[in-house]
Write an enzyme that holds these catalytic residues in place. Structure first.
Site, PDB file in Angstrom:
ATOM      1  CB  SER A 205      -0.878  -0.007   1.254  1.00 32.22           C
ATOM      2  OG  SER A 205      -1.575   1.215   1.357  1.00 32.22           O
TER       3      SER A 205
ATOM      4  CG  ASP B 228      -9.345  -3.623  -3.236  1.00 28.45           C
ATOM      5  OD1 ASP B 228      -8.704  -2.602  -3.518  1.00 28.45           O
ATOM      6  OD2 ASP B 228     -10.426  -3.904  -3.787  1.00 28.45           O
TER       7      ASP B 228
HETATM    8  P1  IMP Z   1      -8.995   1.011  -1.830  1.00 32.18           P
HETATM    9  O1  IMP Z   1      -7.929   1.867  -1.205  1.00 32.18           O
HETATM   10  O2  IMP Z   1      -8.870   0.839  -3.299  1.00 32.18           O
HETATM   11  O3  IMP Z   1      -9.178  -0.278  -1.102  1.00 32.18           O
HETATM   12  O4  IMP Z   1     -10.351   1.885  -1.688  1.00 32.18           O
HETATM   13  C1  IMP Z   1     -11.199   1.697  -0.635  1.00 32.18           C
HETATM   14  C2  IMP Z   1     -12.291   2.785  -0.653  1.00 32.18           C
HETATM   15  O5  IMP Z   1     -13.454   2.216  -0.066  1.00 32.18           O
HETATM   16  C3  IMP Z   1     -11.914   3.955   0.216  1.00 32.18           C
HETATM   17  O6  IMP Z   1     -11.376   5.013  -0.528  1.00 32.18           O
HETATM   18  C4  IMP Z   1     -13.258   4.357   0.834  1.00 32.18           C
HETATM   19  O7  IMP Z   1     -13.936   5.167  -0.051  1.00 32.18           O
HETATM   20  C5  IMP Z   1     -14.029   3.067   0.905  1.00 32.18           C
HETATM   21  N1  IMP Z   1     -13.847   2.454   2.238  1.00 32.18           N
HETATM   22  C6  IMP Z   1     -13.161   1.344   2.548  1.00 32.18           C
HETATM   23  N2  IMP Z   1     -13.169   1.112   3.861  1.00 32.18           N
HETATM   24  C7  IMP Z   1     -13.890   2.125   4.393  1.00 32.18           C
HETATM   25  C8  IMP Z   1     -14.234   2.446   5.756  1.00 32.18           C
HETATM   26  O8  IMP Z   1     -13.865   1.798   6.735  1.00 32.18           O
HETATM   27  N3  IMP Z   1     -14.969   3.548   5.889  1.00 32.18           N
HETATM   28  C9  IMP Z   1     -15.387   4.331   4.861  1.00 32.18           C
HETATM   29  N4  IMP Z   1     -15.077   4.093   3.604  1.00 32.18           N
HETATM   30  C10 IMP Z   1     -14.328   2.987   3.378  1.00 32.18           C
END
Ligand code: IMP
Length: 208
Positions: free
Chosen positions: A15, A76
């Site tokens: 990440s 993710d």
């Molecule tokens: P990633 O970084 O591609 O996994 O994107 C995950 C996205 O999902 C984040 O930018 C948030 O918009 C949403 N998300 C994931 N986990 C949470 C959480 O715990 N609270 C609120 N939004 C979340």
């Protein structure tokens, strides 16, 4: 059979998000594992081309494990809304646009719910999902998935948390994730549940 991470292992956190890296470091430190981030090793972020959380988590972890020669852990996650056929799902971050504006992303979700006449809690069911993937340099992977269920409120409430937190009310709770202290959110969140599965399968508690 699950391969365990032995004490002394260096783990790459696949990440570039400092918040996620800090959380993972805190979690694994008691097990004698140290973490280094993909960014610190100069590893690029692969494009998230899969259609499932598990698929994207696998793709990110494998990329870091193969680039570094070390085991790698990725995360993710996103919001799935029943009335919207699971959207925004794996596109949760992308719904906020290039400027990562989650006020706008929440408005987009709300507008689509209203267009579907989804006004009462039962028709506004949603869940957050988190997929964690542990990948090894030889290509072996294991995914751990956690979910938390609830419904979406409008207008959004609270300024804690991030992303879609202010409109998510977990089942049995009176505070949205945006109103809850982070410690309370971590007792029930999708990510905490996925972490618990990862810890149980891959880490051995040290004696003493
Ligand atoms: P990633 O970084 O591609 O996994 O994107 C995950 C996205 O999902 C984040 O930018 C948030 O918009 C949403 N998300 C994931 N986990 C949470 C959480 O715990 N609270 C609120 N939004 C979340």
């Amino acid at each position: 059979m699950t391969r365990k991470l032995q004490p002394g292992t260096r783990l790459v956190v696949a990440s570039h998000n400092p918040g996620k890296i800090r959380e993972i470091n805190d979690l694994i430190r008691p097990f004698g594992i140290s973490a280094v981030s993909a960014g610190e090793l100069g590893i690029s972020e692969p494009e998230e081309t899969e259609t499932t959380f598990a698929g994207n988590a696998r793709l990110k972890a494998l990329h870091s494990a193969k680039s570094s020669g070390l085991p790698a852990l990725s995360d993710d996650s996103g919001l799935e809304v029943e009335a919207l056929g699971g959207d925004p799902g794996v596109y949760s971050a992308r719904w906020a646009g290039a400027s990562k504006d989650f006020t706008y992303a929440m408005q987009r979700v709300e507008q689509q719910l209203q267009e579907n006449f989804a006004l009462d809690p039962d028709s506004r069911r949603a869940n957050f999902t988190a997929a964690l993937c542990l990948a090894w340099p030889d290509g072996e992977t294991e995914v751990f998935e956690g979910k938390v269920f609830g419904h979406l409120v409008w207008p959004p409430r609270g300024e804690k948390g991030f992303g879609y937190d202010p409109m998510f009310l977990a089942d049995g709770e009176t505070l949205t994730f945006g109103e809850m202290e982070s410690e309370a959110k971590h007792t029930m969140s999708h990510r905490a549940r996925a972490f618990a599965l990862f810890v149980a399968a891959c880490l051995d508690k040290r004696d003493g």
